[in-house]
Enzyme design. Structure first.
Site, PDB file in Angstrom:
ATOM      1  N   ASP A  20       0.807  -1.239   0.000  1.00  0.00           N
ATOM      2  CA  ASP A  20       0.000   0.000   0.000  1.00  0.00           C
ATOM      3  C   ASP A  20       0.829   1.273   0.000  1.00  0.00           C
ATOM      4  OD1 ASP A  20      -2.412  -1.281   0.123  1.00  0.00           O
ATOM      5  OD2 ASP A  20      -2.424  -1.361   2.297  1.00  0.00           O
ATOM      6  N   ARG A  29       2.090  12.701  -5.220  1.00  0.00           N
ATOM      7  CA  ARG A  29       2.327  13.574  -6.368  1.00  0.00           C
ATOM      8  C   ARG A  29       1.281  13.416  -7.471  1.00  0.00           C
ATOM      9  NH1 ARG A  29       7.485  16.049  -7.163  1.00  0.00           N
ATOM     10  NH2 ARG A  29       7.855  16.977  -5.143  1.00  0.00           N
ATOM     11  N   ARG A  56      -8.932   1.176   0.390  1.00  0.00           N
ATOM     12  CA  ARG A  56      -9.680   1.979   1.373  1.00  0.00           C
ATOM     13  C   ARG A  56     -10.795   2.740   0.683  1.00  0.00           C
ATOM     14  NH1 ARG A  56      -6.659   2.525   6.426  1.00  0.00           N
ATOM     15  NH2 ARG A  56      -8.362   3.890   7.013  1.00  0.00           N
ATOM     16  N   ARG A  60      -6.911   6.122  -0.605  1.00  0.00           N
ATOM     17  CA  ARG A  60      -5.679   6.875  -0.348  1.00  0.00           C
ATOM     18  C   ARG A  60      -4.415   6.064  -0.631  1.00  0.00           C
ATOM     19  NH1 ARG A  60      -5.150   6.298   6.035  1.00  0.00           N
ATOM     20  NH2 ARG A  60      -7.301   6.936   6.163  1.00  0.00           N
ATOM     21  N   HIS A  61      -4.543   4.738  -0.663  1.00  0.00           N
ATOM     22  CA  HIS A  61      -3.386   3.899  -1.025  1.00  0.00           C
ATOM     23  C   HIS A  61      -3.599   3.426  -2.476  1.00  0.00           C
ATOM     24  CE1 HIS A  61      -2.561   3.990   3.213  1.00  0.00           C
ATOM     25  NE2 HIS A  61      -3.375   3.022   3.544  1.00  0.00           N
ATOM     26  N   THR A 111      -4.028   4.506  10.128  1.00  0.00           N
ATOM     27  CA  THR A 111      -3.908   3.120   9.689  1.00  0.00           C
ATOM     28  C   THR A 111      -4.974   2.324  10.438  1.00  0.00           C
ATOM     29  OG1 THR A 111      -2.425   1.200   9.571  1.00  0.00           O
ATOM     30  CG2 THR A 111      -2.152   2.628  11.475  1.00  0.00           C
ATOM     31  N   GLU A 162      -6.877 -13.334  11.109  1.00  0.00           N
ATOM     32  CA  GLU A 162      -5.590 -12.653  11.197  1.00  0.00           C
ATOM     33  C   GLU A 162      -5.587 -11.889  12.519  1.00  0.00           C
ATOM     34  OE1 GLU A 162      -4.114 -10.494   7.761  1.00  0.00           O
ATOM     35  OE2 GLU A 162      -2.984  -9.135   9.061  1.00  0.00           O
ATOM     36  N   HIS A 201       0.499  -6.420  11.588  1.00  0.00           N
ATOM     37  CA  HIS A 201       0.392  -4.996  11.947  1.00  0.00           C
ATOM     38  C   HIS A 201       1.555  -4.580  12.844  1.00  0.00           C
ATOM     39  CE1 HIS A 201      -1.393  -1.038  12.339  1.00  0.00           C
ATOM     40  NE2 HIS A 201      -2.135  -1.419  11.310  1.00  0.00           N
ATOM     41  N   GLY A 202       2.300  -3.614  12.332  1.00  0.00           N
ATOM     42  CA  GLY A 202       3.380  -3.020  13.126  1.00  0.00           C
ATOM     43  C   GLY A 202       4.616  -3.891  13.267  1.00  0.00           C
ATOM     44  N   GLY A 223       3.837  -4.466   6.029  1.00  0.00           N
ATOM     45  CA  GLY A 223       3.888  -3.432   5.009  1.00  0.00           C
ATOM     46  C   GLY A 223       4.740  -2.241   5.363  1.00  0.00           C
ATOM     47  N   HIS A 224       4.229  -1.405   6.255  1.00  0.00           N
ATOM     48  CA  HIS A 224       4.811  -0.084   6.491  1.00  0.00           C
ATOM     49  C   HIS A 224       6.307  -0.145   6.768  1.00  0.00           C
ATOM     50  CE1 HIS A 224       5.595   3.658   8.772  1.00  0.00           C
ATOM     51  NE2 HIS A 224       4.825   4.169   7.839  1.00  0.00           N
TER      52      HIS A 224
HETATM   53  N1  PXP Z   1      -2.726  -6.735   8.294  1.00  0.00           N
HETATM   54  C1  PXP Z   1      -3.795  -5.904   8.195  1.00  0.00           C
HETATM   55  C2  PXP Z   1      -5.159  -6.498   8.288  1.00  0.00           C
HETATM   56  C3  PXP Z   1      -3.631  -4.520   7.973  1.00  0.00           C
HETATM   57  O1  PXP Z   1      -4.717  -3.716   7.885  1.00  0.00           O
HETATM   58  C4  PXP Z   1      -2.317  -4.012   7.818  1.00  0.00           C
HETATM   59  C5  PXP Z   1      -2.119  -2.566   7.511  1.00  0.00           C
HETATM   60  O2  PXP Z   1      -2.738  -2.243   6.309  1.00  0.00           O
HETATM   61  C6  PXP Z   1      -1.242  -4.916   7.916  1.00  0.00           C
HETATM   62  C7  PXP Z   1      -1.476  -6.256   8.169  1.00  0.00           C
HETATM   63  C8  PXP Z   1       0.173  -4.459   7.748  1.00  0.00           C
HETATM   64  O3  PXP Z   1       0.506  -3.599   8.813  1.00  0.00           O
HETATM   65  P1  PXP Z   1       1.850  -2.777   8.721  1.00  0.00           P
HETATM   66  O4  PXP Z   1       1.743  -1.867   7.546  1.00  0.00           O
HETATM   67  O5  PXP Z   1       1.903  -2.044  10.033  1.00  0.00           O
HETATM   68  O6  PXP Z   1       2.976  -3.766   8.565  1.00  0.00           O
END
Ligand code: PXP
Length: 251
Positions: A20, A29, A56, A60-61, A111, A162, A201-202, A223-224
């Site tokens: 994303d 941009r 979303r 936005r992504h 997020t 998840e 996540h995170g 991801g992030h």
């Molecule tokens: N899993 C889910 C369901 C999410 O919504 C996200 C963020 O979009 C992620 C995993 C990945 O999280 P992160 O970007 O913090 O690694």
């Protein structure tokens, strides 16, 4: 059912790379670069087992067109994260990604802030899940590691949950252990209930090992951190290093 899942889980853990934030930078941009599709191809070459994208409500992504291009051209499963709205469920049923992960969504959040409240939204989720299943889409629910949530997920008949690792990821190391224990115990219950257990996540190089070591968890979506790390070492290196941590956690 429990035994089949148990045998599967010891052997491997999949890395889902969430691309994303490549689209977030592109959208800053309004042009074509950097290209999320190019990132997805590179991620697969670097060892991503799944490509994850969150469509979303405000786009936005990634955009609808990004998702369509990925589904049609990327040769690993595409995991589409969406809110449980009619628009998103219809989009998924038309485009048929391999899997859909239903997530909560607030427009103003930076997020995804937590797991879906499966207990509260049970009725709305029932019809959405049925529709996705009718279209042969594997359904996951993104939830907090709480017994009441996994119990409700199991009774909805989803094949996957998840677990949200955001709370674990944000805690200081001395407090992390309690949350980790909670995730471990809940992951065991998820498998006992006959569902696949994923998490995300995170997650970063520093906190992923302990989560990846939990045998019951067979897929992590990250991801992030990876996209941020790519600024310093390149996306290829960042993904290869993450994959090697995941694999070493199973030795
Ligand atoms: N899993 C889910 C369901 C999410 O919504 C996200 C963020 O979009 C992620 C995993 C990945 O999280 P992160 O970007 O913090 O690694």
């Amino acid at each position: 059912m429990e035994n089949i899942i148990k045998n599967k889980i010891k052997k491997f853990i999949r890395l889902g790379v969430n691309i994303d934030h490549v689209a977030t930078i592109r959208n800053a941009r309004g042009g074509l670069n950097p290209d999320p599709f190019r990132a997805a191809k590179l991620a697969v070459d670097a060892g991503a087992d799944v490509i994850t994208v969150h469509l979303r409500e405000d786009r936005r992504h990634v955009t609808d067109q990004d998702v369509i291009e990925l589904i049609q051209n990327i040769n690993v499963p595409i995991n589409l994260e969406i809110a449980c709205t009619n628009e998103m469920i219809n989009f998924a049923c038309n485009q048929k990604p391999n899997s859909v992960c239903l997530v909560p969504e607030r427009r103003e959040e930076r997020t995804t802030e937590g797991g879906l409240d499966v207990v509260k939204f049970y009725k709305r989720l029932t019809s959405a899940i049925n529709k996705l299943k009718e279209n042969d889409i594997k359904v996951a629910l993104f939830i907090e590691p709480e017994y009441s949530q996994i119990e409700a997920a199991a009774s909805l008949g989803v094949p996957v949950v998840e677990l949200h690792t955001g709370i674990y990821s944000n805690l200081k190391s001395n407090l992390m252990l309690g949350e980790l224990e909670k995730i471990k115990n809940i992951a065991k219950e998820v498998v006992k209930m006959g569902m696949e257990c994923h998490a995300g996540h995170g997650l970063t190089f520093d906190n992923v090992f302990e989560i990846a070591k939990i045998d019951e968890i067979i897929e992590l979506n990250i991801g992030h951190f990876l996209i941020g790390e790519a600024i310093f070492t390149g996306l290829d290196n960042a993904i290869r290093e993450m994959k090697s941590i995941l694999l070493s956690s199973r030795n």
